[in-house]
Write a protein that holds these residues in place. Structure first.
Motif, short mmCIF file in Angstrom:
data_model
loop_
_atom_site.label_atom_id
_atom_site.label_comp_id
_atom_site.label_asym_id
_atom_site.label_seq_id
_atom_site.Cartn_x
_atom_site.Cartn_y
_atom_site.Cartn_z
N GLY A 121 -5.47 -7.38 -9.13
CA GLY A 121 -4.23 -7.88 -9.74
C GLY A 121 -3.21 -8.12 -8.65
N THR A 152 0.24 3.82 1.46
CA THR A 152 0.18 4.44 2.78
C THR A 152 1.52 4.36 3.50
OG1 THR A 152 -2.05 3.50 2.79
CG2 THR A 152 -1.38 4.63 4.78
N GLN A 156 0.85 -1.20 0.00
CA GLN A 156 0.00 0.00 0.00
C GLN A 156 0.89 1.25 0.00
OE1 GLN A 156 -2.30 -0.05 3.61
NE2 GLN A 156 -0.64 -0.92 4.83
N GLN A 178 -1.60 2.50 -6.69
CA GLN A 178 -2.42 3.24 -5.70
C GLN A 178 -2.00 4.70 -5.63
OE1 GLN A 178 -2.10 1.35 -1.83
NE2 GLN A 178 -3.99 0.19 -2.19
N GLU A 223 -15.87 -0.38 -5.45
CA GLU A 223 -15.04 0.14 -4.37
C GLU A 223 -13.81 0.83 -4.95
OE1 GLU A 223 -13.80 -2.45 -0.95
OE2 GLU A 223 -11.87 -1.48 -1.38
N LEU A 224 -13.56 2.04 -4.48
CA LEU A 224 -12.41 2.77 -4.99
C LEU A 224 -11.25 2.75 -3.99
CD1 LEU A 224 -11.27 4.50 -7.30
CD2 LEU A 224 -12.23 6.52 -6.18
N GLY A 225 -11.57 2.85 -2.71
CA GLY A 225 -10.47 2.87 -1.74
C GLY A 225 -10.95 2.93 -0.31
N GLY A 226 -9.94 3.14 0.57
CA GLY A 226 -10.22 3.25 1.99
C GLY A 226 -9.80 4.62 2.49
N GLY A 265 -6.63 6.23 0.48
CA GLY A 265 -5.86 5.56 -0.56
C GLY A 265 -6.85 4.97 -1.55
N GLU A 298 -2.22 -12.11 -4.36
CA GLU A 298 -3.67 -11.95 -4.49
C GLU A 298 -4.22 -12.98 -5.48
OE1 GLU A 298 -6.63 -9.88 -3.13
OE2 GLU A 298 -5.27 -8.23 -3.64
N ARG A 330 0.49 -7.37 -4.27
CA ARG A 330 -0.08 -8.25 -3.24
C ARG A 330 -0.14 -9.67 -3.76
NH1 ARG A 330 -5.05 -4.64 -0.59
NH2 ARG A 330 -3.74 -2.78 -0.37
C1 FA5 Z 1 -5.53 0.12 1.46
O1 FA5 Z 1 -4.64 -0.29 0.70
C2 FA5 Z 1 -5.34 1.26 2.37
N1 FA5 Z 1 -3.95 1.62 2.39
C3 FA5 Z 1 -6.21 2.43 1.94
C4 FA5 Z 1 -6.28 3.48 2.97
C5 FA5 Z 1 -5.41 4.55 2.91
C6 FA5 Z 1 -7.22 3.41 4.02
C7 FA5 Z 1 -5.46 5.56 3.89
C8 FA5 Z 1 -7.28 4.39 4.98
C9 FA5 Z 1 -6.40 5.46 4.90
P1 FA5 Z 1 -7.30 -1.54 0.47
O2 FA5 Z 1 -6.56 -2.79 0.72
O3 FA5 Z 1 -8.77 -1.58 0.57
O4 FA5 Z 1 -6.81 -0.36 1.38
O5 FA5 Z 1 -6.92 -1.02 -1.00
C10 FA5 Z 1 -7.32 0.25 -1.41
C11 FA5 Z 1 -7.77 0.22 -2.83
O6 FA5 Z 1 -6.71 -0.29 -3.66
C12 FA5 Z 1 -8.91 -0.74 -3.11
O7 FA5 Z 1 -10.13 -0.14 -2.82
C13 FA5 Z 1 -8.77 -0.98 -4.56
O8 FA5 Z 1 -9.25 0.13 -5.30
C14 FA5 Z 1 -7.27 -1.01 -4.71
N2 FA5 Z 1 -6.82 -2.39 -4.63
C15 FA5 Z 1 -6.58 -3.14 -3.53
N3 FA5 Z 1 -6.14 -4.36 -3.86
C16 FA5 Z 1 -6.10 -4.39 -5.20
C17 FA5 Z 1 -5.75 -5.38 -6.15
N4 FA5 Z 1 -5.30 -6.56 -5.78
N5 FA5 Z 1 -5.84 -5.07 -7.47
C18 FA5 Z 1 -6.28 -3.86 -7.83
N6 FA5 Z 1 -6.62 -2.88 -7.01
C19 FA5 Z 1 -6.55 -3.14 -5.69
#
Ligand code: FA5
Length: 332
Positions: free
Chosen positions: A204, A171, A169, A209, A272-275, A300, A197, A195
């Motif tokens: 992917g 972050t 991430q 990010q 879902e776009l992010g967290g 993110g 994954e 990841r």
């Molecule tokens: C995070 O990675 C957190 N770092 C986000 C965050 C930042 C939260 C700051 C709070 C504060 P998450 O694992 O949900 O969260 O991933 C965030 C976004 O990255 C997902 O919503 C998605 O859009 C993208 N993402 C995550 N995993 C994958 C993947 N394997 N392939 C493509 N996009 C992905």
């Protein structure tokens, strides 16, 4: 004198029969050269009675001049013919379509990244580079992950050696910044993340990010929502809807995830776009930032999801397959 006239008519016949300028040069050598048949006659002038010499010399010279003139006339005819033949041999068909040079254009993810940077820089955030090969402590420890916390399982990754891993991430930038700076801070980074994954249409093993955060006095969820909304509309158009739902990330409190709906993607289905959330006070305190005085938001998001939403791309694997039939649909 007969000899002269005969030589002239012989020479004329040969001139008429010449078919190339090379033939003509041969005729010239044969009759008009120093030892050629015609001019060679001048050598015999010494043997003549003195009173005949001038008239003989004059006749030879006149005859030579005539032959020379005919030769030049024929030479220019032949040269013209040879040029035509040469042109014909070198003919270019200018009506044939040319070979089109393929001009590349930035990859759609690069275009998206460039636009993301424009938007956040425009909102007053500073762009910071961040490493893809990251230290465990920035990817996890600095982000308030308790040891062996199950949240780490969601972000299993590729461990390299020592405490190096491919970051899961963006972050991970936070700890690096908090180590060196004091609020007010407004920063973001964009980059590749990894990841371990199960790959599917929206996941992917290698993706990208954006991570954005801001720490100052009085920063609240309202700032977060405004910033995210402004960003989403700048990237995807004014008709986007954003949905926030509570979620857990160790580094925020409260935490949310957010999804986007736009008519262009899957008939308006949420993606879902992010967290996001408010930076956890533990993190601020860990870096010596007074959490009573300062607060911050962080969010993110997955870069691939933006062009998916914007252009209705239904499978994120297209982005890394480098199939030109896909990539050419996104001219810069
Ligand atoms: C995070 O990675 C957190 N770092 C986000 C965050 C930042 C939260 C700051 C709070 C504060 P998450 O694992 O949900 O969260 O991933 C965030 C976004 O990255 C997902 O919503 C998605 O859009 C993208 N993402 C995550 N995993 C994958 C993947 N394997 N392939 C493509 N996009 C992905």
């Amino acid at each position: 004198m007969r000899a002269i006239d005969e030589l002239v008519s012989e020479a004329r016949a040969e001139i008429a029969g010449a078919t190339t300028t090379a033939d003509l040069r041969e005729v010239e050598r044969k009759y008009l050269g120093k030892s050629g048949a015609l001019r060679g006659l001048l050598k015999s002038v010494g043997a003549m009675p003195a009173e005949e010499r001038p008239a003989f010399g004059q006749r030879v010279n006149e005859a030579a001049a005539r032959v020379q003139a005919e030769m030049e006339a024929r030479a220019s005819e032949l040269r013209a013919g040879e040029r035509v033949a040469q042109f014909a041999a070198e003919r270019l068909d200018v009506s044939l379509p040319g070979r089109r040079r393929r001009v590349g254009n930035p990859h759609i993810l690069q275009q998206t990244t460039d636009r993301i940077k424009e938007v956040f820089v425009g909102l007053g955030f500073e762009y910071l580079e961040s490493p893809e090969l990251e230290q465990f402590r920035y990817n996890f420890d600095a982000l308030n992950y308790p040891e062996d916390h199950p949240a780490m399982d969601e972000q299993d990754t590729f461990y390299v050696e020592g405490d190096l891993l491919l970051r899961t991430q963006c972050t991970a930038l936070q700890g690096r910044v908090f180590e060196n700076r004091k609020p007010p801070i407004r920063a973001f980074t964009v980059g590749r993340t990894f990841r371990n994954e199960a790959v599917d249409r929206t996941h992917g093993h290698t993706f990208h990010q954006v991570d954005v955060f801001m720490v100052d006095e009085g920063v609240s969820m309202a700032h977060l929502k405004w910033t995210l909304g402004t960003f989403a509309r700048a990237m995807l158009g004014p008709e986007v809807k954003i949905r926030f739902r509570p979620d857990f990330f160790p580094f925020v409190e409260p935490g949310v995830d957010y999804a986007i709906s736009t008519p262009k993607f899957a008939g308006g289905r949420w993606l879902e776009l992010g967290g996001a959330g408010l930076v956890h006070p533990n993190i601020l305190e860990h870096y010596g930032i007074d959490s009573e005085r300062y607060s911050g938001f962080a969010f993110g998001l997955g870069v691939e999801r933006l062009p998916m939403l914007r252009y209705g791309v239904d499978d994120l694997r297209h982005f890394l397959e480098n199939d030109l039939r896909f990539l050419e649909q996104f001219p810069a």
